[in-house]
Design a protein around this motif. Structure first.
Motif, short mmCIF file in Angstrom:
data_model
loop_
_atom_site.label_atom_id
_atom_site.label_comp_id
_atom_site.label_asym_id
_atom_site.label_seq_id
_atom_site.Cartn_x
_atom_site.Cartn_y
_atom_site.Cartn_z
N GLY A 34 4.01 -0.13 4.37
CA GLY A 34 2.62 -0.10 4.80
C GLY A 34 1.82 -1.04 3.94
N GLY B 9 -1.30 -5.19 7.07
CA GLY B 9 -1.69 -5.17 8.48
C GLY B 9 -2.90 -4.29 8.71
N SER B 10 -3.18 -4.02 9.95
CA SER B 10 -4.30 -3.16 10.29
C SER B 10 -4.04 -1.74 9.82
CB SER B 10 -4.53 -3.17 11.80
OG SER B 10 -4.75 -4.47 12.26
N GLN B 11 -5.06 -0.94 9.78
CA GLN B 11 -4.92 0.41 9.24
C GLN B 11 -3.81 1.18 9.93
OE1 GLN B 11 -8.66 2.41 9.49
NE2 GLN B 11 -9.20 1.84 7.42
N GLY B 12 -2.96 1.79 9.12
CA GLY B 12 -1.93 2.67 9.65
C GLY B 12 -0.69 1.97 10.13
N ASN B 13 -0.67 0.65 10.23
CA ASN B 13 0.52 -0.02 10.73
C ASN B 13 1.64 0.00 9.71
OD1 ASN B 13 -0.97 -0.62 12.94
ND2 ASN B 13 -0.79 -2.83 12.78
N LEU B 14 2.82 0.39 10.17
CA LEU B 14 4.00 0.37 9.33
C LEU B 14 4.98 -0.66 9.88
CD1 LEU B 14 4.68 4.20 8.86
CD2 LEU B 14 3.55 2.64 7.25
N TYR C 292 0.82 -1.21 0.00
CA TYR C 292 0.00 0.00 0.00
C TYR C 292 0.85 1.26 0.00
CZ TYR C 292 -4.18 -2.75 0.62
OH TYR C 292 -5.21 -3.63 0.42
N ALA C 293 1.95 1.26 0.75
CA ALA C 293 2.76 2.48 0.82
C ALA C 293 4.17 2.14 1.29
CB ALA C 293 2.13 3.48 1.79
#
Lengths: 115, 113
Positions: B93, B96-101, B31-32
């Motif tokens: 990113g 995983g769950s939202q926002g986890n890096l 994602y990122a």
């Protein structure tokens, strides 16, 4: 200036004692995070919160607890159940994430040591 | 277990040299990809967030590229200066769950005057 303030900078804990690390932000960010850094390792996520009154465990939550009663504040308590608490702790915040697509803003960190 | 690898672990260059480091990450569920600069006694500072395959970002003398199909990103510094001395972190990113890096261990750059 907007930013994230962590306190204290250095903290010492006695065996069996709980200690609380403070993290305050004035960036108006909804999301906040706690990371731990150990020598030779990458940052590891302890807890995160996407909104007030809600938080989720990260990868290494055992022995830690958090609260998110205010948007600005996300304190981390290192409990006596955390057997190896000596580490450097970083707090971060961001605008709401969609699968990690927003940069995180970090504080200066707190170094915790065991007496 | 998702793994993010950075190489080299450390790098010593002379002022004026150009340099680059690598970040390798899982090529699935992408994602990122984030790059941060972390100077001693300061807080990590976001350099780039890249989300599309083929993305190229630039900030002054620093630039980054992204290949999500093969799972790597390069960070380039042109004409290194002593003030570039820092640890450069990449973070993945995705999955995983939202926002986890998921962070790599970093590349520590030292630039000698």
């Amino acid at each position: 200036d907007g930013g994230i303030t962590q306190s204290p900078k250095y903290l010492f804990r006695k065996e069996g004692q709980n200690v609380t690390l403070s993290c305050e932000q004035n960036l108006n960010h909804d999301a906040m995070y706690w990371y731990r850094q150990d020598p030779g390792q990458g940052l590891r996520l302890i807890y995160y919160s996407q909104i007030v009154n809600d938080f989720q465990k990260g990868d290494i939550a055992e022995g830690y607890s958090v609260s998110r009663e205010k948007k600005e504040s996300f304190p981390l308590t290192v409990t006596s159940a955390q057997k190896n608490p000596t580490a450097f702790y970083l707090c971060a915040s961001s605008i709401p994430q969609v699968r990690g697509n927003q940069p995180q803003h970090f504080g200066d960190g707190t170094r915790l040591s065991i007496l | 277990i998702l793994n993010v690898e950075q190489s080299p672990q450390s790098l010593h260059v002379q002022e004026g040299d150009s340099t680059n480091f690598t970040c390798s990450f899982p090529s699935s569920n992408f994602y990122a990809l984030h790059w941060y600069r972390w100077e001693t006694a300061k807080s990590p500072e976001a350099l780039f967030v890249m989300t599309l395959n083929g993305d190229e970002k630039k900030k002054g003398r620093i630039s980054a590229t992204l290949n999500t199909k093969e799972g790597y990103s390069y960070l380039y510094i042109k004409g290194s200066q002593p003030e570039d001395s820092a640890t450069y972190l990449c973070a993945f990113g995705g999955g995983g769950s939202q926002g986890n890096l998921i962070f790599g261990k970093g590349t520590k750059l030292s630039v000698k005057p």
